[in-house]
Design a protein around this motif. Structure first.
Motif, PDB file in Angstrom:
ATOM      1  N   SER A 138       8.080  14.712  -2.565  1.00 34.61           N
ATOM      2  CA  SER A 138       6.521  14.844  -2.563  1.00 34.61           C
ATOM      3  C   SER A 138       5.858  13.607  -3.110  1.00 34.61           C
ATOM      4  O   SER A 138       6.131  13.321  -4.517  1.00 34.61           O
ATOM      5  N   GLY A 139       4.856  13.073  -2.757  1.00 37.26           N
ATOM      6  CA  GLY A 139       4.166  12.124  -3.372  1.00 37.26           C
ATOM      7  C   GLY A 139       2.547  12.465  -3.745  1.00 37.26           C
ATOM      8  O   GLY A 139       2.094  13.058  -3.189  1.00 37.26           O
ATOM      9  N   GLY A 140       2.152  11.779  -4.915  1.00 35.30           N
ATOM     10  CA  GLY A 140       0.696  11.954  -5.223  1.00 35.30           C
ATOM     11  C   GLY A 140      -0.043  10.821  -5.301  1.00 35.30           C
ATOM     12  O   GLY A 140       0.263   9.693  -4.673  1.00 35.30           O
ATOM     13  N   ARG A 141      -1.185  10.918  -5.931  1.00 34.76           N
ATOM     14  CA  ARG A 141      -2.083   9.859  -5.974  1.00 34.76           C
ATOM     15  C   ARG A 141      -1.379   8.469  -6.579  1.00 34.76           C
ATOM     16  O   ARG A 141      -1.668   7.371  -6.437  1.00 34.76           O
ATOM     17  N   GLY A 142      -0.500   8.827  -7.477  1.00 27.94           N
ATOM     18  CA  GLY A 142       0.317   7.794  -8.118  1.00 27.94           C
ATOM     19  C   GLY A 142       1.329   6.934  -7.181  1.00 27.94           C
ATOM     20  O   GLY A 142       1.958   5.869  -7.357  1.00 27.94           O
ATOM     21  N   VAL A 143       1.236   7.419  -5.951  1.00 29.73           N
ATOM     22  CA  VAL A 143       2.032   6.350  -4.654  1.00 29.73           C
ATOM     23  C   VAL A 143       1.224   5.319  -4.469  1.00 29.73           C
ATOM     24  O   VAL A 143       1.622   4.413  -3.902  1.00 29.73           O
ATOM     25  N   LYS A 144       0.075   5.578  -4.598  1.00 27.84           N
ATOM     26  CA  LYS A 144      -1.060   4.378  -4.553  1.00 27.84           C
ATOM     27  C   LYS A 144      -1.465   4.154  -3.283  1.00 27.84           C
ATOM     28  O   LYS A 144      -2.386   3.234  -3.050  1.00 27.84           O
ATOM     29  N   SER A 145      -0.722   4.156  -2.155  1.00 25.48           N
ATOM     30  CA  SER A 145      -1.049   3.668  -0.744  1.00 25.48           C
ATOM     31  C   SER A 145       0.205   4.208   0.167  1.00 25.48           C
ATOM     32  O   SER A 145       0.759   4.819  -0.269  1.00 25.48           O
ATOM     33  N   LYS A 146      -0.528   4.099   1.588  1.00 23.25           N
ATOM     34  CA  LYS A 146       0.537   4.434   2.580  1.00 23.25           C
ATOM     35  C   LYS A 146       1.857   3.907   2.517  1.00 23.25           C
ATOM     36  O   LYS A 146       2.818   4.657   2.673  1.00 23.25           O
ATOM     37  N   GLU A 147       1.888   2.790   2.078  1.00 21.31           N
ATOM     38  CA  GLU A 147       3.160   1.836   2.083  1.00 21.31           C
ATOM     39  C   GLU A 147       3.822   2.489   1.089  1.00 21.31           C
ATOM     40  O   GLU A 147       5.250   2.565   0.976  1.00 21.31           O
ATOM     41  N   GLY A 148       3.303   3.195  -0.049  1.00 17.92           N
ATOM     42  CA  GLY A 148       3.976   3.445  -1.190  1.00 17.92           C
ATOM     43  C   GLY A 148       5.016   4.736  -0.957  1.00 17.92           C
ATOM     44  O   GLY A 148       5.659   5.198  -1.538  1.00 17.92           O
ATOM     45  N   PHE A 149       4.633   5.380   0.225  1.00 15.04           N
ATOM     46  CA  PHE A 149       5.383   6.664   0.547  1.00 15.04           C
ATOM     47  C   PHE A 149       6.562   6.113   1.413  1.00 15.04           C
ATOM     48  O   PHE A 149       7.522   6.844   1.456  1.00 15.04           O
ATOM     49  N   LYS A 150       6.831   4.828   1.760  1.00 15.62           N
ATOM     50  CA  LYS A 150       8.147   4.567   2.267  1.00 15.62           C
ATOM     51  C   LYS A 150       9.264   4.674   1.268  1.00 15.62           C
ATOM     52  O   LYS A 150      10.203   5.408   1.742  1.00 15.62           O
ATOM     53  N   PRO A 151       9.421   4.305   0.086  1.00 13.33           N
ATOM     54  CA  PRO A 151      10.622   4.770  -0.528  1.00 13.33           C
ATOM     55  C   PRO A 151      10.868   6.093  -0.620  1.00 13.33           C
ATOM     56  O   PRO A 151      12.046   6.747  -0.831  1.00 13.33           O
ATOM     57  N   LEU A 152       9.705   7.152  -0.652  1.00 17.18           N
ATOM     58  CA  LEU A 152       9.939   8.331  -0.700  1.00 17.18           C
ATOM     59  C   LEU A 152      10.580   8.751   0.522  1.00 17.18           C
ATOM     60  O   LEU A 152      11.452   9.846   0.757  1.00 17.18           O
ATOM     61  N   GLN A 153       9.993   8.213   1.750  1.00 18.34           N
ATOM     62  CA  GLN A 153      10.606   8.837   3.006  1.00 18.34           C
ATOM     63  C   GLN A 153      12.112   8.290   3.041  1.00 18.34           C
ATOM     64  O   GLN A 153      13.005   8.856   3.631  1.00 18.34           O
ATOM     65  N   GLU A 154      12.550   7.234   2.481  1.00 20.19           N
ATOM     66  CA  GLU A 154      13.944   6.628   2.476  1.00 20.19           C
ATOM     67  C   GLU A 154      14.768   7.733   1.671  1.00 20.19           C
ATOM     68  O   GLU A 154      15.845   7.921   2.085  1.00 20.19           O
TER      69      GLU A 154
END
Ligand code: FAD
Length: 323
Positions: A206-222
């Motif tokens: 799960s990602g929060g505001r610390g992920v900073k952007s849409k692109e920031g979710f990519k490593p979480l998806q991986e």
């Protein structure tokens, strides 16, 4: 104290939902010599009979009406109400899913029955059935006993062990009288098309505001892909438009209970904890050592998620993906 228990079995995208198997297992444990009845709705419902029979119901009621092929409140409320009256069920179990949450209170109100929602435990204690449910956003647990009349209970997914119990169940076709429908569903257009269903996922990154952007979710998806899990989010991330609200976990989002919840860049506000604090193992990654999420975490990593998450992905790949 033998009881007649009816389980509303739910399917999604041509598959039965795990929470229905959990409910059948619970029903089997509670029946105490009574009868367990499974009910499956919709055209093509007969295809599921074999799967359902693996969890031990005495009877499977099949409601193959065209009006039940896609969920509508009107049609399902009428059909379930009529079936309960026909079989004289005393306890009715449903999943605490979008459909279960919509259906259970309406049918319970029509039949003048009680409802205990979002149960995380159901046990037989001294001959009584004790339902446990979280209150105050998961800060406390309430135990409830019903000693007269019918009772409906919705079960939170991923909270009950599933036990197989193959039987040759009696299959009973049932034709409800469905009339005066106010809603006709012509088409369902899904927002999210692929991936693991968040509410039944065993692993959630799960990602929060610390992920900073849409692109920031990519490593979480991986990381989620390597672990066979799903991606979730805090409301902070959804409000910032980093991801869709369908991923939101918490008091006003989805309630999840995976085996592993990895919170990345999430501070741990009480409203977020309400949706995930029952996860079996919680890992928090946050660069602030004082972040409240560490108070509920089993394992805490103080660091930058953009460094930590790719490292975890690499390490899990080595262990989980055969070379
Ligand atoms: P923040 O609180 O801003 O936290 C971001 C965190 O990221 C910080 O701890 C920071 O240290 C960390 N961070 C920043 N950069 C990095 C980095 N590079 N690496 C590691 N860590 C980093 N919230 C929900 O989540 N779900 C709900 O259902 C929900 N319902 C609500 C209902 C109501 C009525 C209200 C009032 C609020 C609700 N909220 C809900 C909002 C909730 O109160 C918080 O505002 C929200 O959860 C905060 O999201 P966040 O943790 O992502 O953001």
């Amino acid at each position: 104290m033998s009881k007649k228990i009816l389980v509303f079995v739910e399917s999604k995208d041509g598959k039965l939902r795990n929470v229905s198997f959990e409910a059948l297992t619970v029903a089997k444990q509670l029946a105490d010599g009574g009868e367990v009845i499974a009910a499956i709705f919709g055209t093509g419902a007969t295809e599921f009979i074999q799967d359902i029979s693996q969890y031990g119901p005495d009877k499977v009621y099949v409601l193959e009406d065209e009006a039940l092929s896609i969920y509508t409140t009107d049609a399902y409320v009428q059909a379930l109400g009529q079936l309960i009256e026909e079989v004289k069920a005393e306890i009715i179990l449903l999943g605490h899913t979008a459909i279960g949450k919509d259906l259970a209170p309406r049918v319970a109100a029509r039949l003048g029955a009680g409802l205990i929602s979002d149960c995380t435990g159901v046990n037989l204690e001294n001959g009584e059935i004790v339902f446990t449910r979280p209150i105050y956003a998961g800060k406390a647990f309430q135990k409830k006993v019903f000693n007269q009349g019918k009772v409906f209970a919705t079960l939170r997914p991923n909270n009950f062990e599933i036990q197989g119990n193959l039987v040759v169940a009696e299959v009973v076709p049932f034709q409800p009288v469905i009339k005066d429908l106010r809603t006709i569903v012509k088409e369902i257009v899904r927002k999210t098309t692929s991936g693991v269903d968040l509410s039944e996922a065993k692993v959630i990154i799960s990602g929060g505001r610390g992920v900073k952007s849409k692109e920031g979710f990519k490593p979480l998806q991986e990381l989620a892909d390597v672990l066979g899990g799903a991606v979730g989010a805090s409301r902070g991330a959804c409000d910032a438009e980093f991801c869709d609200y369908s991923l939101q976990i918490g008091q006003t989002g989805k309630v999840v209970t995976p085996d592993l919840y990895i919170a990345c860049g999430i501070s741990g506000a009480i409203q977020h904890l309400a949706g995930m604090s029952n996860s079996k193992v919680i890992v928090a990654i946050n660069k602030d050592p004082e972040a409240p999420i560490f108070q509920v975490a089993d394992y805490g990593i103080v660091g930058d998620l953009f460094e930590v998450v790719p490292l975890l992905t690499e390490e899990f790949k080595k262990v989980l993906v055969p070379c």
